[in-house]
Design an enzyme around this catalytic site. Structure first.
Site: not given
Length: 372
Positions: A15, A75, A94, A96, A118, A198, A269-270
């Site tokens: 990306r 990223k 991003y 994280h 995010e 949920d 997992i991020d």
């Protein structure tokens, strides 16, 4: 403003931070853009497209990081990129951070102003820059999960859609947000038996109205998760606590009780993952077997469909990139509390409370760094 777009260097990440169309918007409004050579050639955006949009092409990342006022990426920055950041420079990507103390400390040391996709919000409290990649990851999770269930991949040899006379596979989606809903939609589409778990009754009602008898819904408790997980062929972890580490909702003991050859795909997992047995993997080595269960825990899932992901992400980020470029980061954040929510690190301090809490580090409110 001088806007720099380096080539992503994370393993199998194709990306890119800005498309040629986004570059043209910036240059039309008087900004300068520098893009690294071949930054997006692999996904059909050659350097000539960027030149035609008004960008300058740089041979390597060092030139971009030294020149740019703002770095736009996809990223989280890798160690060499963190080392290239400087005080006063803006990083928009991003991050994280809640699951990555080393990166957080590195960004604090750099002195840069770091805004995380995010945690940017919208007026409804949703996450508009996370949503497009959550949609991609949710849809991909069923696709890769179905592949991992094949015997050659270490799976149990289950076809999720079944065939006449053979029951369809069971898919359990933990989390009914954007990624979970898209996972459910894909699983329904291939004919699987789908259960969504949920903790929000309101969200479960919305899913029931959206999908009707095509899915089962369960309220999230330890007991309901365990009962569903141990019967599943494919478990998709789609839990999100904005900006914070994901809770470990599936324990190792639960995984031990799953049938050998079952599969888990941990989209969370991020943010550290929502299974105790999850650990980050890459596209080059996407899976491992733990307690007899195949785990797929790739931290940049949407990178596998990089062209689609880049265009979708660019559509969402461009208005914020334009605001930062047109107004400067400080005024843009003052004018937009939703963008302000994206500020995670500034001038050596953490400005997002969930990150500070998860990492045990000091916190300073984002508004205070603006003098607001």
């Amino acid at each position: 403003m001088k806007v720099g777009v380096p080539k992503e260097i994370k393993t199998h990440e194709y990306r890119v931070g800005l498309t040629p169309a986004a570059v043209r918007e910036l240059t039309v409004h008087g900004h300068e853009v520098m893009v690294q050579q071949d930054a997006a050639a692999a996904i059909g955006f050659p350097d000539d497209h960027y030149r035609a949009a008004g960008a300058t092409i740089a041979a390597g990342p060092a030139e971009i990081f030294a020149w740019a006022d703002m770095i736009v990426k996809v990223k989280e920055p890798q160690p060499s990129e963190i080392a290239a950041l400087r005080p006063g420079q803006v990083l928009f990507t991003y991050l994280h951070l809640a699951a990555d103390k080393d990166q957080t400390i590195g960004l604090m040391t750099s002195g840069a102003t770091c805004i995380a996709y995010e945690t940017v919000t919208d007026p409804r409290g949703a996450l508009p820059l996370l949503a497009p990649m959550s949609e991609v990851a949710g849809r991909m999770s069923v696709q890769v999960g179905a592949h991992c269930l094949e015997k050659e991949q270490g799976g149990a040899g289950v076809l999720l859609g079944g065939v006449p006379g053979v029951p369809a596979g069971r898919v359990v989606v933990i989390g009914g947000g954007v990624s979970g809903t898209n996972a459910a939609r894909m699983a329904i589409g291939i004919g699987a038996q789908v259960t969504v778990i949920d903790r929000s009754i309101t969200r479960l009602k919305e899913l029931d109205q959206q999908f009707g008898s095509q899915i089962h819904t369960l309220y999230s408790t330890t007991a309901s998760i365990e009962a569903a997980v141990i019967e599943a062929d494919l478990v998709i972890g789609a839990v999100l606590v904005p900006g914070a580490a994901a809770p470990k909702l599936v324990t190792r003991e639960m995984v031990k009780k799953m049938r050998p050859g079952s599969v888990v795909v941990d989209i969370a997992i991020d943010q550290g993952g929502c299974l105790e047995t999850s650990r980050p993997t890459s596209h080059s080595h996407p899976t491992y077997v733990e307690e007899g269960v195949v785990h797929y825990c790739v931290t940049n899932m949407p990178g596998a469909v990089a062209r689609t992901s880049t265009i979708a992400l660019g559509n969402a980020t461009l208005p914020f990139v334009m605001a930062l470029a047109n107004k400067g980061w400080r005024q843009a954040l003052i004018d937009d509390t939703n963008l302000l929510a994206g500020l995670n690190v500034h001038a050596g301090v953490i400005t997002y409370k969930a990150v500070a809490d998860d990492l045990g580090l000091a916190f300073k409110p984002a508004a205070s760094v603006l003098g607001a």
